[in-house]
Design an enzyme around this catalytic site. Structure first.
Site, short mmCIF file in Angstrom:
data_model
loop_
_atom_site.label_atom_id
_atom_site.label_comp_id
_atom_site.label_asym_id
_atom_site.label_seq_id
_atom_site.Cartn_x
_atom_site.Cartn_y
_atom_site.Cartn_z
N GLU B 60 -9.24 -3.51 -3.87
CA GLU B 60 -9.19 -3.54 -2.40
C GLU B 60 -10.57 -3.45 -1.75
OE1 GLU B 60 -7.00 -1.88 -4.23
OE2 GLU B 60 -5.05 -2.68 -3.63
N HIS B 129 4.01 3.73 -0.05
CA HIS B 129 4.34 2.37 0.40
C HIS B 129 5.05 2.37 1.75
CE1 HIS B 129 3.55 1.59 -3.85
NE2 HIS B 129 3.53 0.32 -3.60
#
Lengths: 319, 324
Positions: B60, B129
């Site tokens: 990321e 999440h």
């Protein structure tokens, strides 16, 4: 490696500019004319000058928290750089960046960085952009030994090797991340081996020898330009000053400092050029004086320059 | 007008900008062959190939860093961070680098970088999440933060984000991808920084964004039957925030409920509430009220997850309290 007079003078001049610039900044810090701090590049001149000397003007570099040398070698304007370090309106970043953020995108310098490893991803992205735009440019990404312990170093080298990007990673190994030695920070002392994980070519070069750096980075830059082959060059070098002005250098010995200062890149290169008959002593002395004057001029310019207007606080935030 | 899903609206926006501008490219985890974890980039790889729709490693920090480097040097990247929960891995690059570089360089560069990501609860995916981390991002000067609630807004705002010369974090909501709404065939843009009044009302203003717009509209429809007229302001962009539309609505109704899915403490609603204090305190007939996510990591259990974020019923209750 053959060196003509013009090249010898150019390399020597840039190294002298960096050395005298840094000595001047140290003086300004001591006199509290420069506020804050600065991480000085003195001792490491051969790396920036040797590496950048093989680049085209439109090639890119990314720099580090110790970035004055890169900025000067990438055609930086001494006055605008000095003014920036003092936070003046006439600085290359209008006084908003300072020592840690010296940048001049118009000259291909994508900037110094306050975060160790902070620009490695950016360099890799610039290399992707070059490849997509088919401009045949190359990116040289500078960082220190400490940055090779950051996650983004591994993320970026992996991407560059995977996508075949035209970037040369130049690790300036000055053996200390602030105070912690490479031995105490890295499981692998030979930092070039860190490229093995990505099947990326890597080598170690004497970073106190401007011609050795020039030769190695030059070869790697051509591979990047012509074959999209990224690589890692580790240049072993030494910073003369402490990490910053408050650093008492208790983590290293005076003997070690002496060892490296005997290998100083500037007088060693100058005497070599004189020995080889490329330069004469008088040219070196004259050059040193010429550089001294330009540093004095830059200093006066920076000190005499105005501060940014208060309205500048909120400008340049959004395009 | 035709109705399409939020997912398809986003896909159309990406496709249209890829056609329009050769410097636009997409990069992120699973965006190419797979078509994106939530299918937003479906079929784009087939059309444009690896050159312009790039699967990346699970990195990321480098995804944003590489996007930034490309944006600084002539490209217009759209990078994807699969879940907003993974934004912390890239936050150094977003906060220290992408958002600040233009200012630090004295305005001598532009960063046309769009960072698409997706957040919110509702699929019982647990604490890694399901988060809503937008308040972290609105604390970063130099960024723009966009959070559309409808397919129409999603398409128009994504196109504007891609064309913007500043770094934009574009936050989608995982529970909205299948929601449908009218989207014209012809091209349109929605300006960043403009809120939208999704429902006109007289008695109370609900200020909200993203999925909570839909819940607030449901609550407003329920309360209409009780004779309460609720105005629903959809912020659409959180940074810069459209204070003019907020103040105009407060002047009209004099009562405010803020509905947000993120954790209450230090959340987006705190900022909205203080803006109202600064700009419209004299207009208020009651204290500004917040209905926010619980200050807990998002629990897995569907029962607990529902309790952790506002729902239409609790929005109705909170509105009744503001009206007392």
């Amino acid at each position: 490696m053959a060196v003509d007079k013009q090249l010898a003078l150019k390399l020597l001049k840039q190294m002298m500019e960096i050395r005298q610039f840094e000595d001047k900044i140290m003086e300004l810090l001591a006199r509290n004319i420069a506020e804050g701090g600065s991480h000085l590049y003195a001792g490491m001149e051969a790396v920036a000058v040797g590496a950048i000397s093989v680049l085209r003007p439109d090639d890119y570099i990314t720099s580090t928290h110790r970035g004055h040398g890169h900025a000067i070698a990438k055609d930086g304007d001494l006055k605008a750089l000095m003014a920036e370090i003092l936070g003046k309106k006439t600085g290359v970043c209008k006084g908003k960046g300072g020592s840690l953020h010296l940048a001049d995108v118009s000259k291909g310098n994508l900037g110094a960085n306050g975060v160790v490893g902070g620009s490695i991803g950016m360099a890799t992205g610039a290399a992707l952009s070059v490849k997509m735009r088919k401009t045949n440019q190359v990116v040289v990404c500078f960082f220190g030994d400490g940055a090779t312990n950051q996650g983004i170093f591994y993320e970026s080298l992996n991407i560059a090797a995977l996508w075949k990007l035209p970037v040369v990673y130049v690790c300036e190994n000055n053996f200390y991340g602030m105070s912690v030695s490479v031995k105490r920070a890295s499981a692998v002392e030979d930092l070039s081996r860190k490229a093995l994980a990505f099947d990326m070519p890597a080598e170690t070069v004497n970073g106190m020898d401007v011609l050795a750096v020039r030769e190695a980075v030059g070869r790697r830059v051509e591979e990047a330009r012509n074959q999209f082959q990224p690589s890692l060059v580790v240049a072993n070098t030494y910073r003369y000053y402490g990490h910053s002005r408050s650093d008492p250098r208790v983590y290293r010995t005076r003997e070690e400092e002496k060892f490296w200062k005997e290998r100083d890149p500037i007088p060693n290169f100058a005497s070599r050029m004189i020995e080889q008959g490329v330069l004469i002593e008088q040219e070196v002395t004259e050059l040193e004086e010429q550089v001294r004057q330009s540093i004095e001029e830059a200093t006066r310019y920076a000190i005499d320059s105005p501060w940014p207007e208060p309205e500048e606080l909120y400008t340049d935030l959004y395009a | 007008m035709r109705e399409i899903s939020y997912r398809q609206a986003l896909n159309e926006a990406l496709n249209e900008e890829l056609v329009r501008d050769q410097t636009v490219f997409i990069a992120g985890e699973d965006v190419a062959i797979y078509g994106g974890a939530y299918g937003v980039t479906a079929d784009l790889w087939k059309k444009y190939g690896d050159e312009r729709v790039k699967d990346t490693p699970i990195s990321e920090s480098a995804i944003v860093g590489v996007g930034l480097g490309a944006a600084l040097t002539g490209m217009r990247p759209v990078v994807e961070i699969m879940y907003i929960d993974f934004i912390p891995l890239a936050l150094e690059q977003i906060n220290n680098q992408a958002a600040k570089i233009r200012y630090m360089f004295g305005g001598k560069c532009t960063v046309p970088l769009t960072i698409r990501t997706e957040g919110g609860a509702g699929r019982t995916l647990g604490a890694h999440h399901s988060q809503s981390l937008e308040s972290w991002l609105i604390h970063i000067p130099g960024l723009k933060v966009v959070m559309p609630a409808t397919p129409y807004d999603a398409k128009g705002l994504l196109k504007s984000s891609i064309r913007d010369n500043n770094p934009v974090v574009f936050i989608e909501h995982k529970m909205l991808y299948n929601s449908k709404g009218p989207v014209p065939e012809e091209e349109y843009l929605i300006p960043i920084g403009q809120a939208d009044i999704k429902r006109q009302g007289r008695d109370v203003t609900v200020i909200t964004y993203s999925r909570m717009v839909l819940f607030s509209l449901q609550a407003a429809a329920t309360l209409e039957k009780e004779g309460v007229s609720v105005e629903v302001v959809d912020l659409r962009t959180l940074l810069p925030m459209d204070i003019d539309t907020i103040v105009a609505s407060v002047r009209k109704t004099h009562r405010v409920l803020i509905v947000e899915e993120d954790c209450k403490t230090g959340g987006t609603g705190a900022e909205i509430g203080m803006l109202i204090m600064e700009h419209a305190f004299d207009e208020l007939d009651a204290p500004v009220k917040r209905l926010a996510g619980a200050d807990v990591p998002m629990p897995k259990s569907p029962v607990l997850e529902k309790l952790a974020i506002p729902d239409p019923e609790r929005i109705c209750q909170a509105i009744r309290e503001v009206l007392q």
